[in-house]
Design an enzyme around this catalytic site. Structure first.
Site, PDB file in Angstrom:
ATOM      1  N   GLN A  84       0.847  -1.199   0.000  1.00 27.15           N
ATOM      2  CA  GLN A  84       0.000   0.000   0.000  1.00 27.15           C
ATOM      3  C   GLN A  84       0.875   1.240   0.000  1.00 27.15           C
ATOM      4  OE1 GLN A  84      -3.349  -0.596   3.138  1.00 27.15           O
ATOM      5  NE2 GLN A  84      -1.788  -2.105   3.598  1.00 27.15           N
ATOM      6  N   ASN A  85       2.184   1.046   0.142  1.00 26.12           N
ATOM      7  CA  ASN A  85       3.082   2.194   0.285  1.00 26.12           C
ATOM      8  C   ASN A  85       3.343   2.854  -1.058  1.00 26.12           C
ATOM      9  OD1 ASN A  85       3.136   1.416   2.910  1.00 26.12           O
ATOM     10  ND2 ASN A  85       5.188   0.507   2.845  1.00 26.12           N
ATOM     11  N   HIS A 102      -1.540   1.562  -4.195  1.00 27.66           N
ATOM     12  CA  HIS A 102      -1.909   2.970  -4.024  1.00 27.66           C
ATOM     13  C   HIS A 102      -1.037   3.919  -4.842  1.00 27.66           C
ATOM     14  CE1 HIS A 102      -3.983   1.943   0.089  1.00 27.66           C
ATOM     15  NE2 HIS A 102      -4.688   1.556  -0.951  1.00 27.66           N
ATOM     16  N   CYS A 113      -4.805  14.371 -19.992  1.00 24.19           N
ATOM     17  CA  CYS A 113      -4.578  13.254 -20.928  1.00 24.19           C
ATOM     18  C   CYS A 113      -4.201  11.955 -20.209  1.00 24.19           C
ATOM     19  CB  CYS A 113      -3.493  13.621 -21.952  1.00 24.19           C
ATOM     20  SG  CYS A 113      -1.821  13.638 -21.272  1.00 24.19           S
ATOM     21  N   CYS A 127       1.175  17.946 -22.790  1.00 14.62           N
ATOM     22  CA  CYS A 127      -0.052  18.374 -23.483  1.00 14.62           C
ATOM     23  C   CYS A 127      -0.558  19.714 -22.947  1.00 14.62           C
ATOM     24  CB  CYS A 127      -1.147  17.301 -23.357  1.00 14.62           C
ATOM     25  SG  CYS A 127      -2.059  17.353 -21.798  1.00 14.62           S
ATOM     26  N   ASN A 186       3.394  -7.242  13.279  1.00 20.19           N
ATOM     27  CA  ASN A 186       3.025  -5.890  13.683  1.00 20.19           C
ATOM     28  C   ASN A 186       3.273  -5.776  15.191  1.00 20.19           C
ATOM     29  OD1 ASN A 186       1.472  -3.439  14.233  1.00 20.19           O
ATOM     30  ND2 ASN A 186       0.451  -3.800  12.278  1.00 20.19           N
ATOM     31  N   PRO A 187       3.796  -4.646  15.657  1.00 16.30           N
ATOM     32  CA  PRO A 187       3.975  -4.500  17.110  1.00 16.30           C
ATOM     33  C   PRO A 187       2.650  -4.355  17.853  1.00 16.30           C
ATOM     34  CG  PRO A 187       4.868  -2.581  15.924  1.00 16.30           C
ATOM     35  CD  PRO A 187       4.348  -3.522  14.898  1.00 16.30           C
TER      36      PRO A 187
HETATM   37  P1  OAD Z   1      -1.146   2.966   9.154  1.00  9.41           P
HETATM   38  O1  OAD Z   1      -0.402   4.162   9.628  1.00  9.41           O
HETATM   39  O2  OAD Z   1      -2.624   3.005   9.189  1.00  9.41           O
HETATM   40  O3  OAD Z   1      -0.690   1.688   9.997  1.00  9.41           O
HETATM   41  C1  OAD Z   1       0.657   1.431  10.255  1.00  9.41           C
HETATM   42  C2  OAD Z   1       0.760   0.104  10.955  1.00  9.41           C
HETATM   43  O4  OAD Z   1       2.128  -0.230  11.088  1.00  9.41           O
HETATM   44  C3  OAD Z   1       0.158   0.079  12.371  1.00  9.41           C
HETATM   45  O5  OAD Z   1      -0.655  -1.065  12.539  1.00  9.41           O
HETATM   46  C4  OAD Z   1       1.399   0.005  13.281  1.00  9.41           C
HETATM   47  O6  OAD Z   1       1.163  -0.754  14.469  1.00  9.41           O
HETATM   48  C5  OAD Z   1       2.378  -0.714  12.381  1.00  9.41           C
HETATM   49  N1  OAD Z   1       3.801  -0.452  12.673  1.00  9.41           N
HETATM   50  C6  OAD Z   1       4.381   0.645  13.198  1.00  9.41           C
HETATM   51  N2  OAD Z   1       5.716   0.513  13.273  1.00  9.41           N
HETATM   52  C7  OAD Z   1       6.002  -0.728  12.773  1.00  9.41           C
HETATM   53  C8  OAD Z   1       7.207  -1.474  12.570  1.00  9.41           C
HETATM   54  N3  OAD Z   1       8.397  -0.983  12.896  1.00  9.41           N
HETATM   55  N4  OAD Z   1       7.106  -2.712  12.030  1.00  9.41           N
HETATM   56  C9  OAD Z   1       5.904  -3.215  11.688  1.00  9.41           C
HETATM   57  N5  OAD Z   1       4.740  -2.566  11.848  1.00  9.41           N
HETATM   58  C10 OAD Z   1       4.778  -1.333  12.385  1.00  9.41           C
HETATM   59  O7  OAD Z   1      -0.591   2.636   7.676  1.00  9.41           O
HETATM   60  P2  OAD Z   1      -1.254   1.716   6.545  1.00  9.41           P
HETATM   61  O8  OAD Z   1      -1.965   0.556   7.152  1.00  9.41           O
HETATM   62  O9  OAD Z   1      -0.227   1.476   5.531  1.00  9.41           O
HETATM   63  O10 OAD Z   1      -3.632   5.276   1.900  1.00  9.41           O
HETATM   64  O11 OAD Z   1      -2.332   2.710   5.956  1.00  9.41           O
HETATM   65  C11 OAD Z   1      -3.125   2.269   4.884  1.00  9.41           C
HETATM   66  C12 OAD Z   1      -3.416   3.408   3.957  1.00  9.41           C
HETATM   67  O12 OAD Z   1      -4.007   4.500   4.679  1.00  9.41           O
HETATM   68  C13 OAD Z   1      -2.204   4.028   3.303  1.00  9.41           C
HETATM   69  O13 OAD Z   1      -1.790   3.358   2.155  1.00  9.41           O
HETATM   70  C14 OAD Z   1      -2.691   5.406   2.976  1.00  9.41           C
HETATM   71  C15 OAD Z   1      -3.346   5.730   4.273  1.00  9.41           C
HETATM   72  O14 OAD Z   1      -4.292   6.731   4.252  1.00  9.41           O
HETATM   73  C16 OAD Z   1      -3.923   6.274   1.086  1.00  9.41           C
HETATM   74  O15 OAD Z   1      -3.377   7.367   1.201  1.00  9.41           O
HETATM   75  C17 OAD Z   1      -4.929   5.939   0.046  1.00  9.41           C
END
Ligand code: OAD
Length: 213
Positions: A84-85, A102, A113, A127, A186-187
């Protein structure tokens, strides 16, 4: 094997997540920065925010978690990394089969375009159209190609590793329900935790290298 990553996998590289204590959505309002309406309302503000994030990401380095995923890809016969990154740390670490659900923060797309380009952002498209960040915003559908490729990869895999995502953004989080077996790294626990076959609690930069060892 398939892997789904979220912002947590890049946290140890110094890239802020969205929903943790110092997360971006604790400091900024998504509806002012990450929606089509926000961009229509104030494109300069939105670009300023994405340019700031581009700089943080460009200066960051892949961490031990990204590197461990490269090693796993080398060792297993079929491997798909779904992220998702919008950063490029999986690619810079050396991962090859990467699907970006994403989009990419280093891509810009023309509103007129739809042409996409990467690299430094020119003021306008060739364009003459206006450029927007090549990412998916709230209220927008995922691009179908990566979405379907991700779903196929998860259905065809024996195992899905779900790493560093809060699991609250769909359709990405829905991939978990298509998997045969799911392990969360996940922590913290997440709304997806109860669906997991196993949980490995800790930062991915520590857990993933241990998993290989
Ligand atoms: P979040 O910020 O929602 O979640 C981050 C997750 O990573 C949490 O569950 C933390 O506990 C975990 N975390 C933190 N440090 C960590 C580490 N060192 N190792 C492993 N896990 C760790 O981020 P996403 O779930 O990626 O979308 O968010 C999903 C989407 O929401 C993103 O792609 C973005 C955002 O809005 C859009 O912008 C469309």
């Amino acid at each position: 094997m398939a892997v789904l990553t979220g912002a947590g996998v890049s946290a140890e590289s110094g890239i802020p997540t969205f929903r943790d204590n110092n997360g971006l959505w604790r400091q900024f309002r998504a509806e002012q920065l990450a929606t089509p309406e926000a961009f229509a309302n104030d494109p300069e503000l939105v670009w300023e925010w994405y340019d700031w994030r581009r700089e943080i990401i460009a200066a960051a380095q892949p961490n031990a978690g990204h590197l461990a995923l490269v090693e796993i890809e080398r060792r297993v016969p079929h491997f798909t990394l779904i992220t998702q990154n919008v950063d490029d740390l999986h690619e810079r670490a050396g991962s090859r089969n990467v699907i970006h659900l994403h989009g990419s923060i280093f891509v810009q797309r023309c509103l007129r375009c739809s042409r996409e380009s990467s690299g430094p952002r020119p003021p306008k498209c060739v364009c003459g159209g206006m450029l927007r960040p090549g990412v998916v915003w709230f209220g927008e559908a995922l691009p179908p190609e990566p979405r379907f490729a991700a779903e196929d990869a998860v259905r065809e895999s024996d195992l899905l590793l779900v790493i560093g995502t809060s699991g609250v953004v769909y359709p990405a989080a829905g991939l978990v329900y298509m998997a045969k077996r799911v392990v969360e790294i996940n922590p913290s626990s997440t709304p997806l935790s109860s669906r997991m076959d196993e949980r490995l609690e800790g930062p991915s930069g520590e857990i993933l290298p241990r998993l290989i060892a």
